[in-house]
Design a protein around this motif. Structure first.
Motif, mmCIF file in Angstrom:
data_model
loop_
_atom_site.group_PDB
_atom_site.id
_atom_site.type_symbol
_atom_site.label_atom_id
_atom_site.label_comp_id
_atom_site.label_asym_id
_atom_site.label_seq_id
_atom_site.Cartn_x
_atom_site.Cartn_y
_atom_site.Cartn_z
ATOM 1 N N GLN A 92 0.848 -1.182 0.000
ATOM 2 C CA GLN A 92 0.000 0.000 0.000
ATOM 3 C C GLN A 92 0.892 1.242 0.000
ATOM 4 O OE1 GLN A 92 -3.135 -0.472 -0.301
ATOM 5 N NE2 GLN A 92 -4.093 1.529 0.014
ATOM 6 N N SER A 93 0.655 2.140 -0.949
ATOM 7 C CA SER A 93 1.414 3.383 -1.058
ATOM 8 C C SER A 93 0.467 4.556 -1.199
ATOM 9 C CB SER A 93 2.365 3.318 -2.261
ATOM 10 O OG SER A 93 3.289 2.262 -2.153
ATOM 11 N N CYS A 94 1.035 5.724 -1.294
ATOM 12 C CA CYS A 94 0.219 6.930 -1.424
ATOM 13 C C CYS A 94 0.997 7.984 -2.196
ATOM 14 C CB CYS A 94 -0.154 7.472 -0.039
ATOM 15 S SG CYS A 94 -0.993 9.076 -0.051
ATOM 16 N N ILE A 95 0.299 8.738 -3.018
ATOM 17 C CA ILE A 95 0.885 9.928 -3.625
ATOM 18 C C ILE A 95 0.293 11.139 -2.930
ATOM 19 C CG2 ILE A 95 0.928 11.387 -5.679
ATOM 20 C CD1 ILE A 95 1.479 9.011 -7.358
ATOM 21 N N ASP A 96 1.153 11.915 -2.330
ATOM 22 C CA ASP A 96 0.742 13.134 -1.636
ATOM 23 C C ASP A 96 0.932 14.316 -2.588
ATOM 24 O OD1 ASP A 96 0.296 15.290 -0.028
ATOM 25 O OD2 ASP A 96 1.748 14.738 1.528
ATOM 26 N N ALA A 97 -0.170 14.870 -3.050
ATOM 27 C CA ALA A 97 -0.137 16.007 -3.972
ATOM 28 C C ALA A 97 -0.653 17.272 -3.298
ATOM 29 C CB ALA A 97 -0.964 15.696 -5.220
ATOM 30 N N ALA A 98 -0.474 17.359 -1.971
ATOM 31 C CA ALA A 98 -1.000 18.506 -1.231
ATOM 32 C C ALA A 98 -0.279 19.805 -1.567
ATOM 33 C CB ALA A 98 -0.923 18.240 0.275
ATOM 34 N N ARG A 99 0.993 19.719 -1.923
ATOM 35 C CA ARG A 99 1.742 20.939 -2.223
ATOM 36 C C ARG A 99 1.300 21.503 -3.562
ATOM 37 N NH1 ARG A 99 6.375 21.919 0.773
ATOM 38 N NH2 ARG A 99 7.289 23.071 -0.950
#
Length: 216
Positions: A92-99
């Protein structure tokens, strides 16, 4: 128009996706438009796309499940919507595109009823990239949308024509927008929310502290 379509067909969509992902940039053919305070921003096509075409990449930082859980605890609600969970190599992974980085993929809206694109994971140099491909022909001026998944996203149920007269025909809000209420808020308030998570308050956001601008 027929000539340009023929030229685009010579490049396989996944090969095109791999190219733009490796370059860490978006292809031409899209506009970012501020719709209103209800919906926030969205991504719209400025030319014709055919079914199966590569559209945009959901670009950000690939993080582990453990790091996702840590950030989920400290992120403002408006930022949590930019965290995209997926499985890659059995983990399980995640892409953090909050920036806010000017990329298009992070601004594409949710539509769980009639989306015109779908998210697929491709591998480039052994690393995962989440890319949107057209589910149908898309005309100039159409908003790009995809299904965010089976989660109980608040904007899908919080406001509806049945609960709010303003959303009924001629009630002041265009039809077809209720399921974007929360997501629109997230898009338009993300910059304010980022002020609560800064390099001063979170070492992970400092230069070389774990945040990368694009996936290479």
């Amino acid at each position: 128009m027929a000539t340009s379509r023929s030229q685009r067909a010579k490049v396989k969509p996944k090969d095109e996706a791999a190219y733009f992902s490796s370059q860490c940039k978006d292809k031409d053919g899209f506009d970012i438009k501020y719709i209103d305070s209800f919906k926030g921003r969205g991504v719209f096509s400025s030319r014709h796309f055919q079914k199966g075409d590569f559209l945009v990449e959901y670009r950000g930082e690939v993080i582990t499940q453990q790091e996702y859980e840590r950030r989920h605890r400290v992120y403002h609600d408006a930022l949590q919507v930019f965290m995209f969970e997926f499985r890659f190599n059995g983990k399980q992974s995640c892409i953090d595109a909050a920036r806010e980085d000017g990329s298009l993929g992070r601004l594409v809206s949710d539509d769980h009823v009639n989306p015109n694109s779908t998210m697929e994971t491709i591998r480039v140099d052994g690393k995962p990239h989440l890319c949107l491909f057209a589910l149908k022909d898309i005309s100039p001026g159409e908003e790009i949308t995809y299904n965010y998944g089976d989660s109980d996203w608040p904007w899908r149920s919080k406001i509806s024509p049945e609960t709010d007269p303003q959303l009924r025909p001629n009630g002041g809000i265009q039809q077809g927008t209720p399921d974007k209420e929360g997501q629109g808020q997230a898009s338009s308030t993300a910059e304010d929310a980022m002020g609560k998570i800064s390099p001063e308050t979170d070492p992970q956001l400092r230069p070389n502290g774990g945040i990368q601008q694009c996936i290479l």
